[in-house]
Design a protein around this motif. Structure first.
Motif, PDB file in Angstrom:
ATOM      1  N   LEU A 279      -2.998  67.702-116.087  1.00 43.35           N
ATOM      2  CA  LEU A 279      -3.562  66.518-116.482  1.00 43.35           C
ATOM      3  C   LEU A 279      -4.587  65.964-114.722  1.00 43.35           C
ATOM      4  CD1 LEU A 279      -2.063  64.391-118.813  1.00 43.35           C
ATOM      5  CD2 LEU A 279      -3.757  65.682-119.045  1.00 43.35           C
ATOM      6  N   GLY A 280      -3.550  66.575-113.724  1.00 42.29           N
ATOM      7  CA  GLY A 280      -4.467  66.369-112.252  1.00 42.29           C
ATOM      8  C   GLY A 280      -3.449  65.098-111.497  1.00 42.29           C
ATOM      9  N   ARG A 281      -3.440  64.029-112.794  1.00 47.24           N
ATOM     10  CA  ARG A 281      -2.917  62.653-112.055  1.00 47.24           C
ATOM     11  C   ARG A 281      -2.443  61.737-113.709  1.00 47.24           C
ATOM     12  NH1 ARG A 281      -4.454  58.706-108.689  1.00 47.24           N
ATOM     13  NH2 ARG A 281      -3.971  56.451-108.966  1.00 47.24           N
ATOM     14  N   ILE A 282      -1.083  61.021-112.677  1.00 47.85           N
ATOM     15  CA  ILE A 282      -0.934  60.267-114.209  1.00 47.85           C
ATOM     16  C   ILE A 282      -0.417  58.777-113.197  1.00 47.85           C
ATOM     17  CG2 ILE A 282       1.399  60.063-115.226  1.00 47.85           C
ATOM     18  CD1 ILE A 282       1.885  63.258-115.992  1.00 47.85           C
ATOM     19  N   ASP A 283      -1.108  57.597-113.600  1.00 47.78           N
ATOM     20  CA  ASP A 283      -1.196  56.262-113.203  1.00 47.78           C
ATOM     21  C   ASP A 283       0.089  56.301-113.641  1.00 47.78           C
ATOM     22  OD1 ASP A 283      -4.018  56.895-112.375  1.00 47.78           O
ATOM     23  OD2 ASP A 283      -4.091  57.256-114.366  1.00 47.78           O
ATOM     24  N   VAL A 284       0.622  55.154-114.496  1.00 51.79           N
ATOM     25  CA  VAL A 284       1.469  55.398-114.413  1.00 51.79           C
ATOM     26  C   VAL A 284       3.126  56.260-115.396  1.00 51.79           C
ATOM     27  CG1 VAL A 284       2.269  52.866-115.940  1.00 51.79           C
ATOM     28  CG2 VAL A 284       0.035  53.810-115.282  1.00 51.79           C
ATOM     29  N   VAL A 285       4.245  55.574-114.702  1.00 49.18           N
ATOM     30  CA  VAL A 285       5.439  56.060-115.306  1.00 49.18           C
ATOM     31  C   VAL A 285       6.085  55.493-116.067  1.00 49.18           C
ATOM     32  CG1 VAL A 285       7.355  57.323-114.733  1.00 49.18           C
ATOM     33  CG2 VAL A 285       5.826  58.176-113.487  1.00 49.18           C
ATOM     34  N   VAL A 286       6.541  55.300-118.019  1.00 52.24           N
ATOM     35  CA  VAL A 286       7.397  54.595-118.129  1.00 52.24           C
ATOM     36  C   VAL A 286       8.533  54.983-118.661  1.00 52.24           C
ATOM     37  CG1 VAL A 286       7.001  52.846-120.545  1.00 52.24           C
ATOM     38  CG2 VAL A 286       5.235  53.413-119.113  1.00 52.24           C
ATOM     39  N   SER A 287       9.829  54.900-117.944  1.00 46.54           N
ATOM     40  CA  SER A 287      10.855  54.599-118.381  1.00 46.54           C
ATOM     41  C   SER A 287      11.082  54.447-119.011  1.00 46.54           C
ATOM     42  CB  SER A 287      11.982  54.745-117.166  1.00 46.54           C
ATOM     43  OG  SER A 287      13.210  55.321-117.059  1.00 46.54           O
ATOM     44  N   ASN A 288      11.522  55.074-120.582  1.00 44.95           N
ATOM     45  CA  ASN A 288      11.753  53.660-121.921  1.00 44.95           C
ATOM     46  C   ASN A 288      12.669  54.178-122.679  1.00 44.95           C
ATOM     47  OD1 ASN A 288      11.179  51.980-124.165  1.00 44.95           O
ATOM     48  ND2 ASN A 288      10.559  54.336-124.859  1.00 44.95           N
ATOM     49  N   ALA A 289      12.527  55.543-122.521  1.00 45.84           N
ATOM     50  CA  ALA A 289      14.443  56.409-123.274  1.00 45.84           C
ATOM     51  C   ALA A 289      14.814  55.230-122.862  1.00 45.84           C
ATOM     52  CB  ALA A 289      14.478  58.250-123.679  1.00 45.84           C
TER      53      ALA A 289
ATOM     54  N   ILE B 158       5.751  52.657-111.742  1.00 48.14           N
ATOM     55  CA  ILE B 158       6.412  52.821-112.517  1.00 48.14           C
ATOM     56  C   ILE B 158       6.609  51.434-113.385  1.00 48.14           C
ATOM     57  CG2 ILE B 158       9.080  53.574-112.030  1.00 48.14           C
ATOM     58  CD1 ILE B 158       8.253  55.192-109.936  1.00 48.14           C
ATOM     59  N   LEU B 159       6.998  51.830-114.368  1.00 42.96           N
ATOM     60  CA  LEU B 159       7.309  50.655-115.450  1.00 42.96           C
ATOM     61  C   LEU B 159       9.101  50.714-116.202  1.00 42.96           C
ATOM     62  CD1 LEU B 159       4.859  49.425-117.973  1.00 42.96           C
ATOM     63  CD2 LEU B 159       5.490  48.725-115.226  1.00 42.96           C
ATOM     64  N   GLN B 160       9.973  50.280-115.751  1.00 41.45           N
ATOM     65  CA  GLN B 160      11.584  50.810-116.305  1.00 41.45           C
ATOM     66  C   GLN B 160      11.543  49.549-116.724  1.00 41.45           C
ATOM     67  OE1 GLN B 160      13.912  52.968-114.979  1.00 41.45           O
ATOM     68  NE2 GLN B 160      14.326  52.134-117.251  1.00 41.45           N
ATOM     69  N   LEU B 161      11.470  50.165-118.103  1.00 41.72           N
ATOM     70  CA  LEU B 161      12.432  49.725-119.485  1.00 41.72           C
ATOM     71  C   LEU B 161      13.866  48.875-118.896  1.00 41.72           C
ATOM     72  CD1 LEU B 161      11.013  47.973-121.942  1.00 41.72           C
ATOM     73  CD2 LEU B 161       9.493  49.717-120.427  1.00 41.72           C
ATOM     74  N   SER B 162      14.038  48.026-119.311  1.00 38.41           N
ATOM     75  CA  SER B 162      15.243  47.118-118.649  1.00 38.41           C
ATOM     76  C   SER B 162      15.980  46.415-120.106  1.00 38.41           C
ATOM     77  CB  SER B 162      15.771  46.244-117.728  1.00 38.41           C
ATOM     78  OG  SER B 162      17.596  46.059-117.508  1.00 38.41           O
ATOM     79  N   SER B 163      17.056  45.395-120.268  1.00 44.28           N
ATOM     80  CA  SER B 163      16.694  44.377-121.081  1.00 44.28           C
ATOM     81  C   SER B 163      17.384  42.712-120.128  1.00 44.28           C
ATOM     82  CB  SER B 163      17.472  44.689-122.032  1.00 44.28           C
ATOM     83  OG  SER B 163      18.280  44.043-122.952  1.00 44.28           O
ATOM     84  N   VAL B 164      17.467  42.294-121.753  1.00 39.92           N
ATOM     85  CA  VAL B 164      18.387  40.989-120.897  1.00 39.92           C
ATOM     86  C   VAL B 164      18.788  41.092-120.684  1.00 39.92           C
ATOM     87  CG1 VAL B 164      18.462  40.238-123.405  1.00 39.92           C
ATOM     88  CG2 VAL B 164      18.506  38.182-121.865  1.00 39.92           C
ATOM     89  N   GLY B 165      19.682  42.032-121.412  1.00 43.64           N
ATOM     90  CA  GLY B 165      21.302  42.607-120.661  1.00 43.64           C
ATOM     91  C   GLY B 165      21.286  43.199-119.117  1.00 43.64           C
TER      92      GLY B 165
END
Length: 292
Positions: free
Chosen positions: A75-85, A131-138
């Motif tokens: 794709l040449g460029r990725i603007d946002v990486v979402v670490s969600n798994a 970068i969006l890192q999914l965390s939690s209230v936890g």
């Protein structure tokens, strides 16, 4: 509205699915990873030009590197990486097996760290990204029965918090996402419950077991609205360090932080009493640089 390209782990369900569908519907491109074969086929059929599916087990370091490198090459460029798994391992610490402990850490913590580390060289070379890192209230508050899950979320928040300062000079923003209870499959499909030790039946740790076995409660958060808020956060510059989602999360985090701050404030004098009496002690720099 600027079109972006996103890499989202765990795109087949929960927040990952909501994010993918909303982004594709508005014309963005998405590289969505999955573990279960066939779980994103509908996205591929509906958006054949804008959705790129990639199998990924985030506990496999080689696969993480391959998926990230191939996504950028294609794709040449990725603007946002979402670490969600990720998933929740629930039960008192003693009830957990060693294998369960290792897998929880490898998925939620080490997997997130490896994903982000694999993406960083690409983000630097292209001159920035988010970068969006999914965390939690936890990741800020902790309850009995979730010790290992909390350990991974508190750990990944520490990683992402420090990372934000490291990569800001390269134009890379980092946001830690802290949702409360949401009406996804996390509670009754994405969580693993440890085998029961009877002695814990009369302890606070038993509460989470009742929730997961009785299936009588639902989170108050709307996952679609939460996904919309995550997407909107990318338009903010500088990146918000934390994104709290859900009134339950806000209240729990506020209570936890106030309690910790209260504990710390009562120890001002006793903490100072352990300072070295010698003159000329270097005190500049990170407070915990020489912590043992």
């Amino acid at each position: 509205m600027t079109s972006r390209t996103w890499l989202i782990t765990g795109a087949n369900s929960g927040f990952g699915r909501h994010l993918s569908e909303q982004l594709l519907s508005r014309g963005d491109r998405v590289v969505g990873t999955f573990r279960a074969i066939g779980s994103v086929d509908d996205l591929s059929r509906r958006w054949p030009d804008d959705f790129r599916a990639a199998h990924l087990d985030v506990t496999d370091p080689a696969e993480i590197t391959a998926v990230v490198d191939e996504a950028w090459a294609a794709l040449g460029r990725i603007d946002v990486v979402v670490s969600n798994a990720g998933y929740g391992l629930m039960g008192a610490a003693e009830e957990l097996t060693d294998d369960q402990v290792v897998h929880q850490i490898a998925t939620n913590l080490t997997g997130s760290i490896r994903l982000i580390r694999a993406a960083l060289p690409h983000l630097r070379r292209q001159g920035g990204g988010r970068i969006l890192q999914l965390s939690s209230v936890g990741g800020q508050a902790a309850w009995p029965g979730g010790s290992l899950y909390h350990a991974t979320k508190w750990g990944v928040e520490g990683f992402a918090d420090a990372l934000a300062g490291e990569v800001a000079p390269f134009g890379i923003g980092v946001t830690i996402v802290e949702p409360g209870g949401a009406r996804t499959n996390f509670r009754y499909g994405g969580s693993v419950l440890a085998d029961r030790i009877e002695a814990y039946d009369v302890t606070p740790a038993a509460a989470i077991r009742r929730v997961l076995t009785e299936r009588t409660t639902e989170g108050i958060g709307d996952p679609a609205l939460m996904a919309t808020a995550m997407i909107a956060s990318v338009d903010h510059d500088p990146a918000p360090r934390r994104l709290v989602l859900g009134s339950d999360a806000h209240q729990a985090i506020e209570n936890a932080l106030n309690a910790r701050l209260s504990d710390v404030r009562t120890q001002r004098d006793s903490a100072k009493a352990t300072d070295s009496p010698l003159e000329g002690v270097i005190t500049s720099g990170p407070a915990d640089l020489n912590a043992e």
